[in-house]
Design an enzyme around this catalytic site. Structure first.
Site, PDB file in Angstrom:
ATOM      1  N   GLU A   1      -7.145 -21.047  14.826  1.00  0.00           N
ATOM      2  CA  GLU A   1      -7.173 -20.122  13.699  1.00  0.00           C
ATOM      3  C   GLU A   1      -7.336 -18.693  14.220  1.00  0.00           C
ATOM      4  O   GLU A   1      -8.479 -18.264  14.495  1.00  0.00           O
ATOM      5  CB  GLU A   1      -8.342 -20.447  12.771  1.00  0.00           C
ATOM      6  CG  GLU A   1      -8.273 -21.821  12.156  1.00  0.00           C
ATOM      7  CD  GLU A   1      -8.998 -21.867  10.826  1.00  0.00           C
ATOM      8  OE1 GLU A   1      -8.352 -22.203   9.828  1.00  0.00           O
ATOM      9  OE2 GLU A   1     -10.191 -21.532  10.780  1.00  0.00           O
TER      10      GLU A   1
ATOM     11  N   ASN B   1     -10.238 -26.099   3.392  1.00  0.00           N
ATOM     12  CA  ASN B   1     -11.583 -25.543   3.581  1.00  0.00           C
ATOM     13  C   ASN B   1     -11.880 -24.643   2.386  1.00  0.00           C
ATOM     14  O   ASN B   1     -11.344 -23.547   2.285  1.00  0.00           O
ATOM     15  CB  ASN B   1     -11.611 -24.741   4.892  1.00  0.00           C
ATOM     16  CG  ASN B   1     -12.906 -23.975   5.075  1.00  0.00           C
ATOM     17  OD1 ASN B   1     -13.898 -24.242   4.396  1.00  0.00           O
ATOM     18  ND2 ASN B   1     -12.897 -23.027   6.001  1.00  0.00           N
TER      19      ASN B   1
ATOM     20  N   LYS C   1     -14.592 -23.176   1.746  1.00  0.00           N
ATOM     21  CA  LYS C   1     -15.563 -22.129   2.091  1.00  0.00           C
ATOM     22  C   LYS C   1     -16.665 -22.069   1.013  1.00  0.00           C
ATOM     23  O   LYS C   1     -17.010 -23.091   0.430  1.00  0.00           O
ATOM     24  CB  LYS C   1     -14.872 -20.781   2.260  1.00  0.00           C
ATOM     25  CG  LYS C   1     -13.641 -20.854   3.147  1.00  0.00           C
ATOM     26  CD  LYS C   1     -13.149 -19.505   3.544  1.00  0.00           C
ATOM     27  CE  LYS C   1     -11.855 -19.636   4.316  1.00  0.00           C
ATOM     28  NZ  LYS C   1     -11.460 -18.426   4.989  1.00  0.00           N
TER      29      LYS C   1
ATOM     30  N   HIS D   1     -16.124 -22.558  12.854  1.00  0.00           N
ATOM     31  CA  HIS D   1     -15.212 -21.677  12.116  1.00  0.00           C
ATOM     32  C   HIS D   1     -15.553 -20.229  12.450  1.00  0.00           C
ATOM     33  O   HIS D   1     -16.730 -19.885  12.624  1.00  0.00           O
ATOM     34  CB  HIS D   1     -15.347 -21.937  10.608  1.00  0.00           C
ATOM     35  CG  HIS D   1     -14.280 -21.257   9.809  1.00  0.00           C
ATOM     36  ND1 HIS D   1     -14.301 -19.908   9.552  1.00  0.00           N
ATOM     37  CD2 HIS D   1     -13.142 -21.731   9.247  1.00  0.00           C
ATOM     38  CE1 HIS D   1     -13.221 -19.583   8.854  1.00  0.00           C
ATOM     39  NE2 HIS D   1     -12.509 -20.679   8.652  1.00  0.00           N
TER      40      HIS D   1
ATOM     41  N   GLY E   1      -7.222 -15.348   5.827  1.00  0.00           N
ATOM     42  CA  GLY E   1      -7.387 -14.634   4.561  1.00  0.00           C
ATOM     43  C   GLY E   1      -6.642 -13.309   4.483  1.00  0.00           C
ATOM     44  O   GLY E   1      -6.821 -12.556   3.524  1.00  0.00           O
TER      45      GLY E   1
ATOM     46  N   SER F   1      -3.864 -18.220   6.747  1.00  0.00           N
ATOM     47  CA  SER F   1      -2.875 -17.799   5.750  1.00  0.00           C
ATOM     48  C   SER F   1      -1.701 -18.766   5.608  1.00  0.00           C
ATOM     49  O   SER F   1      -0.556 -18.342   5.384  1.00  0.00           O
ATOM     50  CB  SER F   1      -2.371 -16.379   6.058  1.00  0.00           C
ATOM     51  OG  SER F   1      -3.426 -15.446   5.893  1.00  0.00           O
TER      52      SER F   1
ATOM     53  N   GLU G   1     -15.770 -17.674  10.746  1.00  0.00           N
ATOM     54  CA  GLU G   1     -16.709 -17.027   9.814  1.00  0.00           C
ATOM     55  C   GLU G   1     -18.149 -17.397  10.160  1.00  0.00           C
ATOM     56  O   GLU G   1     -19.058 -16.579  10.015  1.00  0.00           O
ATOM     57  CB  GLU G   1     -16.352 -17.398   8.367  1.00  0.00           C
ATOM     58  CG  GLU G   1     -15.077 -16.688   7.930  1.00  0.00           C
ATOM     59  CD  GLU G   1     -14.330 -17.355   6.792  1.00  0.00           C
ATOM     60  OE1 GLU G   1     -14.867 -18.294   6.176  1.00  0.00           O
ATOM     61  OE2 GLU G   1     -13.180 -16.933   6.540  1.00  0.00           O
TER      62      GLU G   1
HETATM   63  C1  PEP Z   1      -9.724 -20.774   7.059  1.00  0.00           C
HETATM   64  O1  PEP Z   1     -10.648 -20.030   6.788  1.00  0.00           O
HETATM   65  O2  PEP Z   1      -9.947 -21.831   7.669  1.00  0.00           O
HETATM   66  C2  PEP Z   1      -8.384 -20.374   6.649  1.00  0.00           C
HETATM   67  C3  PEP Z   1      -7.387 -20.883   7.290  1.00  0.00           C
HETATM   68  O3  PEP Z   1      -8.310 -19.479   5.614  1.00  0.00           O
HETATM   69  P1  PEP Z   1      -6.962 -18.955   4.892  1.00  0.00           P
HETATM   70  O4  PEP Z   1      -6.019 -20.115   4.763  1.00  0.00           O
HETATM   71  O5  PEP Z   1      -7.432 -18.429   3.578  1.00  0.00           O
HETATM   72  O6  PEP Z   1      -6.402 -17.884   5.786  1.00  0.00           O
END
Ligand code: PEP
Length: 261
Positions: A172, A15, A17, A102, A178, A218, A104
């Site tokens: 998630e 992703n 983003k 998601h 992040g 992460s 976000e």
């Molecule tokens: C995400 O936003 O879907 C995600 C998993 O981000 P990150 O791997 O940067 O934590």
């Protein structure tokens, strides 16, 4: 849970983003080069760049075996919704998948389980598979409410028409995205087992037992082996580490030579 779980083919999805310009397509070429040199036939690969790059990414990925996805869609096929993009438009641009719900988008755009559900249905209508995201916040985890939150999100966000062939669930934890923090493998196993059980109630055991459950939050080259082989984890949704071909490939290559069924 179900006996078919060990035969699920894993998926590693990136992703991007709100990151990526035309110059970022070089990362896709680099990923293809790495896969051509050392293939990872054990897993499927999906990259979800911003909508502005979909068409060019589709061209860049032609014949590579790497699938293309988007990060959001509008529930309706067309109409007066300035700035929005429908699932049909994404399919037309070459996407085969779309991320919906998601955290976000839930936070930045006030998306509810009902709107996520409508977006997932739009994905099915357009022939895309939906990656439906669920996950608890740090406060909800502290309150011991993780499973209750996940249950509510699944019940609200996963449409009736969801099947293993058109739906992927991504767990998630919001606090892990992040942040560099990750749940313990035991915690991931508990939540993923719970999700599979809930899906069995919602969609029936046959669908639940072969539906892919991704862990996201992460995931990095250094922790991929630890997280990807947790029971009921069938791949990863990768944010930051998907932006660099070397890191993304390193995560994917955790599956190389490993039997996943
Ligand atoms: C995400 O936003 O879907 C995600 C998993 O981000 P990150 O791997 O940067 O934590």
């Amino acid at each position: 849970m179900g006996g078919d779980v060990t035969r699920i083919r894993p998926l590693v999805a990136g992703n991007w983003k709100m990151n990526g310009l035309g110059s970022s397509l070089a990362e896709l070429r680099s990923l293809q080069d790495r896969l051509a040199e050392r293939p990872v036939p054990e897993a499927d690969v999906l990259v979800c760049p911003p909508a502005t790059l979909l068409t060019r990414a589709c061209d860049a990925l032609a014949g590579s075996g790497i699938a293309l996805g988007a990060q959001d869609c509008h529930p309706l096929p067309s109409g007066p919704h300035t700035g929005d993009i429908s699932a049909e438009m994404l399919a037309d641009a070459g996407a085969s998948a779309v991320i919906v719900g998601h955290s976000e988008r839930r936070a930045d755009h006030g998306e509810t389980d009902a709107s996520v559900n409508a977006k997932a249905k739009a994905a099915f209508r357009a022939g895309l598979f939906a990656i439906i995201c669920v996950g608890e916040t740090e406060q909800e985890k502290r309150d011991g409410a993780t499973l209750e939150i996940i249950r509510r999100q699944l019940q609200g966000s996963v449409p009736q028409g969801a099947r293993a062939e058109n739906t992927v669930i991504a767990y998630e934890p919001v606090w892990a995205i992040g942040s560099g923090l990750t749940p313990t493998p035991a915690d991931v196993a508990e939540v993923h087992g719970f999700i599979r059980g809930e899906l069995s109630q919602l969609l029936g055991q046959a669908e639940s037992s072969c539906l892919r459950l991704l862990y996201g939050g992460s995931v990095k080259p250094a922790n991929a082996s630890e997280l990807l082989f947790v029971p009921d984890v069938n791949g990863a949704l990768v944010g930051g580490a998907s932006l660099k071909a070397g890191d993304f490939y390193a995560i994917l290559s955790a599956y190389a030579g490993r039997a996943t069924g």
